[in-house]
Design an enzyme around this catalytic site. Structure first.
Site, PDB file in Angstrom:
ATOM      1  N   GLU A   1     -11.219  -1.771  12.042  1.00 38.36           N
ATOM      2  CA  GLU A   1     -12.202  -2.768  11.574  1.00 38.36           C
ATOM      3  C   GLU A   1     -12.347  -3.974  12.498  1.00 38.36           C
ATOM      4  OE1 GLU A   1     -11.135  -3.647   7.502  1.00 38.36           O
ATOM      5  OE2 GLU A   1     -10.806  -1.550   7.037  1.00 38.36           O
TER       6      GLU A   1
ATOM      7  N   ASN B   1     -10.933   3.030  13.935  1.00 37.08           N
ATOM      8  CA  ASN B   1     -11.261   3.286  12.532  1.00 37.08           C
ATOM      9  C   ASN B   1     -12.070   2.138  11.939  1.00 37.08           C
ATOM     10  OD1 ASN B   1     -10.831   4.897  10.088  1.00 37.08           O
ATOM     11  ND2 ASN B   1      -9.508   3.234   9.388  1.00 37.08           N
TER      12      ASN B   1
ATOM     13  N   GLU C   1     -11.268   7.567   4.841  1.00 32.35           N
ATOM     14  CA  GLU C   1     -10.925   6.823   3.617  1.00 32.35           C
ATOM     15  C   GLU C   1     -11.997   6.968   2.525  1.00 32.35           C
ATOM     16  OE1 GLU C   1      -9.922   2.762   4.484  1.00 32.35           O
ATOM     17  OE2 GLU C   1      -8.914   3.267   6.355  1.00 32.35           O
TER      18      GLU C   1
ATOM     19  N   ASP D   1     -14.092   7.236  -0.623  1.00 38.65           N
ATOM     20  CA  ASP D   1     -14.065   7.130  -2.075  1.00 38.65           C
ATOM     21  C   ASP D   1     -15.480   6.740  -2.508  1.00 38.65           C
ATOM     22  OD1 ASP D   1     -11.799   4.274  -1.758  1.00 38.65           O
ATOM     23  OD2 ASP D   1     -13.955   4.359  -1.322  1.00 38.65           O
TER      24      ASP D   1
HETATM   25  O1  G3I Z   1       3.332  -5.242  -2.403  1.00 33.93           O
HETATM   26  C1  G3I Z   1       2.845  -6.498  -2.912  1.00 33.93           C
HETATM   27  C2  G3I Z   1       3.593  -6.863  -4.189  1.00 33.93           C
HETATM   28  O2  G3I Z   1       4.960  -7.091  -3.880  1.00 33.93           O
HETATM   29  C3  G3I Z   1       2.961  -8.133  -4.802  1.00 33.93           C
HETATM   30  O3  G3I Z   1       3.604  -8.417  -6.020  1.00 33.93           O
HETATM   31  C4  G3I Z   1       1.468  -7.884  -5.038  1.00 33.93           C
HETATM   32  C5  G3I Z   1       0.771  -9.070  -5.640  1.00 33.93           C
HETATM   33  O4  G3I Z   1       0.574 -10.043  -4.621  1.00 33.93           O
HETATM   34  O5  G3I Z   1       0.829  -7.574  -3.758  1.00 33.93           O
HETATM   35  C6  G3I Z   1       1.353  -6.363  -3.216  1.00 33.93           C
HETATM   36  O6  G3I Z   1       0.719  -6.111  -1.976  1.00 33.93           O
HETATM   37  C7  G3I Z   1      -0.631  -5.667  -2.133  1.00 33.93           C
HETATM   38  C8  G3I Z   1      -0.766  -4.296  -1.436  1.00 33.93           C
HETATM   39  O7  G3I Z   1      -2.136  -3.840  -1.460  1.00 33.93           O
HETATM   40  C9  G3I Z   1       0.117  -3.239  -2.096  1.00 33.93           C
HETATM   41  O8  G3I Z   1      -0.350  -2.984  -3.370  1.00 33.93           O
HETATM   42  C10 G3I Z   1      -1.544  -6.671  -1.408  1.00 33.93           C
HETATM   43  O9  G3I Z   1      -1.522  -7.889  -2.148  1.00 33.93           O
HETATM   44  C11 G3I Z   1      -2.975  -6.132  -1.400  1.00 33.93           C
HETATM   45  O10 G3I Z   1      -3.806  -6.983  -0.619  1.00 33.93           O
HETATM   46  C12 G3I Z   1      -2.972  -4.754  -0.737  1.00 33.93           C
HETATM   47  O11 G3I Z   1      -4.306  -4.248  -0.778  1.00 33.93           O
HETATM   48  C13 G3I Z   1      -4.520  -3.141   0.115  1.00 33.93           C
HETATM   49  C14 G3I Z   1      -5.634  -3.555   1.116  1.00 33.93           C
HETATM   50  O12 G3I Z   1      -5.932  -2.444   1.970  1.00 33.93           O
HETATM   51  C15 G3I Z   1      -5.188  -4.708   2.009  1.00 33.93           C
HETATM   52  O13 G3I Z   1      -4.100  -4.299   2.801  1.00 33.93           O
HETATM   53  C16 G3I Z   1      -4.990  -1.937  -0.700  1.00 33.93           C
HETATM   54  O14 G3I Z   1      -3.908  -1.472  -1.512  1.00 33.93           O
HETATM   55  C17 G3I Z   1      -5.427  -0.817   0.233  1.00 33.93           C
HETATM   56  O15 G3I Z   1      -6.009   0.246  -0.515  1.00 33.93           O
HETATM   57  C18 G3I Z   1      -6.484  -1.334   1.221  1.00 33.93           C
HETATM   58  O16 G3I Z   1      -6.771  -0.303   2.106  1.00 33.93           O
HETATM   59  C19 G3I Z   1      -7.739  -0.629   3.120  1.00 33.93           C
HETATM   60  C20 G3I Z   1      -7.340   0.088   4.395  1.00 33.93           C
HETATM   61  O17 G3I Z   1      -6.035  -0.288   4.767  1.00 33.93           O
HETATM   62  C21 G3I Z   1      -8.346  -0.194   5.503  1.00 33.93           C
HETATM   63  N1  G3I Z   1      -9.700   0.185   5.081  1.00 33.93           N
HETATM   64  C22 G3I Z   1     -10.129  -0.469   3.833  1.00 33.93           C
HETATM   65  C23 G3I Z   1      -9.142  -0.135   2.718  1.00 33.93           C
HETATM   66  C24 G3I Z   1      -9.604  -0.723   1.391  1.00 33.93           C
HETATM   67  O18 G3I Z   1      -9.623  -2.113   1.471  1.00 33.93           O
END
Ligand code: G3I
Length: 339
Positions: A152, A193, A259, A261
């Site tokens: 990205e 990607n 990815e 969905d």
């Molecule tokens: O693990 C922590 C947890 O300890 C904490 O209590 C909680 C609340 O703050 O946060 C948890 O981390 C979260 C993580 O997902 C794991 O669940 C982050 O806040 C949250 O921002 C993170 O979101 C992920 C997002 O990328 C940002 O990294 C999504 O699960 C994930 O599906 C999403 O995936 C991205 C790809 O990497 C790139 N392409 C887009 C896609 C969708 O946004």
């Protein structure tokens, strides 16, 4: 003689049933087209939900750690790397003969505080990023099918997205990241990607121009990942997708759907109608991938079941919250099992 005929017929029927059952999974049906069928995997869920783990083992030939390999998770401090979460997913994959997509080495998100606030110089930042790429790729050398090296990096208008990498190293951070990745693991497939670049638009044109330039100057890159986060609202045709994907395969890079969905928009339609429309969206993407003459090598979704999707309440995936197959699953299997 009659007994021999009966036995042969029975044997044929049994073998035929076995073959069809074998093809009744996405990963087996994907083999008809040399296509890996992928899903993002949540490490915590993999640990605690056996049904989730079994469904992955049965249906998928490629998995992507959803968060466990991101910079802030795997490199929590300047001189600290933590592979504990990502190692569990890679171990599960290797034990079950499943390929792994490394996601992702360089992104503008999930930057740890020590890096964000480090006020590093260009030289220091290049050293940090090179060391990150080398340390992570050497740790997983020979275990990763493909890396999302840079994720990205472009805005929808085709300009480069703001990031700590762009601000400190400059636009050449992308090229340097691919060169360092190639040095770190010469055998890994190296992908760029991104999302919202699945049809010809300002963003996909900018990505195309970058990859075309990389190919001309010999910067190592093997493929482009189209994330394909979409919804029932988004309209696209096979013709548009094929036109865009083909031009990338024609300059010598593989195409991966990484990815996918399909959010159910909040239309008033009944669930039945929404699921049928969703199945059609999944079908259009898969059929387009299959039309790229073997240059579309993986078809990946961002999760498997609506129970654990990042898009809460949007039911975007191919298994419902009870892990039952949705019309989208049936549509994919039907396409993949057609010879
Ligand atoms: O693990 C922590 C947890 O300890 C904490 O209590 C909680 C609340 O703050 O946060 C948890 O981390 C979260 C993580 O997902 C794991 O669940 C982050 O806040 C949250 O921002 C993170 O979101 C992920 C997002 O990328 C940002 O990294 C999504 O699960 C994930 O599906 C999403 O995936 C991205 C790809 O990497 C790139 N392409 C887009 C896609 C969708 O946004």
């Amino acid at each position: 003689m009659l007994i021999v005929i009966i036995i042969c017929t029975l044997l044929y029927l049994i073998l035929n049933i076995q073959h069809n059952n074998l093809e009744r999974t996405l990963k087996e049906a994907g083999k008809n087209h040399n296509l890996f069928i992928g899903t993002a995997v949540n490490g915590e869920v993999l640990d605690k939900d056996e049904d989730y783990a079994n469904l992955i083992k049965n249906e998928f030939s490629l998995i992507t750690p959803e968060n466990e390999m991101k910079f802030s998770v795997i490199h929590p401090d300047v001189d600290k790397f933590d592979f504990s979460e990502s190692d569990k997913i890679v171990k599960f994959a290797l034990e079950n003969d499943i390929k792994v997509r490394g996601h992702t080495l360089v992104w503008n998100k999930r930057i740890p505080e020590w890096l964000e606030k480090g006020n590093y110089s260009k030289e220091e930042m290049e050293h940090i990023l090179k060391n990150h790429i080398f340390t992570v790729m050497e740790h997983y050398k020979g275990q990763i099918y493909a890396w999302d090296v840079v994720n990205e990096a472009f805005n929808n208008d085709g300009s480069l997205k703001d990031s700590i990498w762009l601000r400190t190293i400059g636009p050449e951070y992308i090229k340097k990241s691919f060169e360092w990745a190639k040095e770190a693991d010469p055998n890994a497939l190296l992908f760029y990607n991104d999302y919202s670049a699945e049809v010809i638009n300002d963003k996909s044109n900018a990505i195309y121009k970058m990859i075309e330039q990389f190919k001309k100057e010999g910067t190592p890159i093997d493929g482009i990942g189209f994330q394909f986060h979409t919804s029932l609202h988004q309209k696209f045709t096979q013709k548009e997708l094929i036109k865009n994907m083909k031009r990338f395969s024609e300059i010598g890079v593989k195409v991966n759907i990484t990815e996918l969905d399909v959010k159910l928009s909040d239309t008033v339609a009944s669930s039945k109608v929404k699921y049928e429309k969703q199945a059609n969206q999944y079908s259009v993407v898969l059929k387009s991938c299959l039309k790229i003459d073997n240059d579309c090598t993986s078809f990946g979704m961002w999760g498997l079941t609506d129970k654990y999707t990042w898009l809460k309440d949007d039911s975007p995936l191919i298994f419902n919250e009870e892990f039952e197959k949705k019309p989208s699953y049936d549509a994919l299997i039907s396409i993949l099992t057609k010879k």
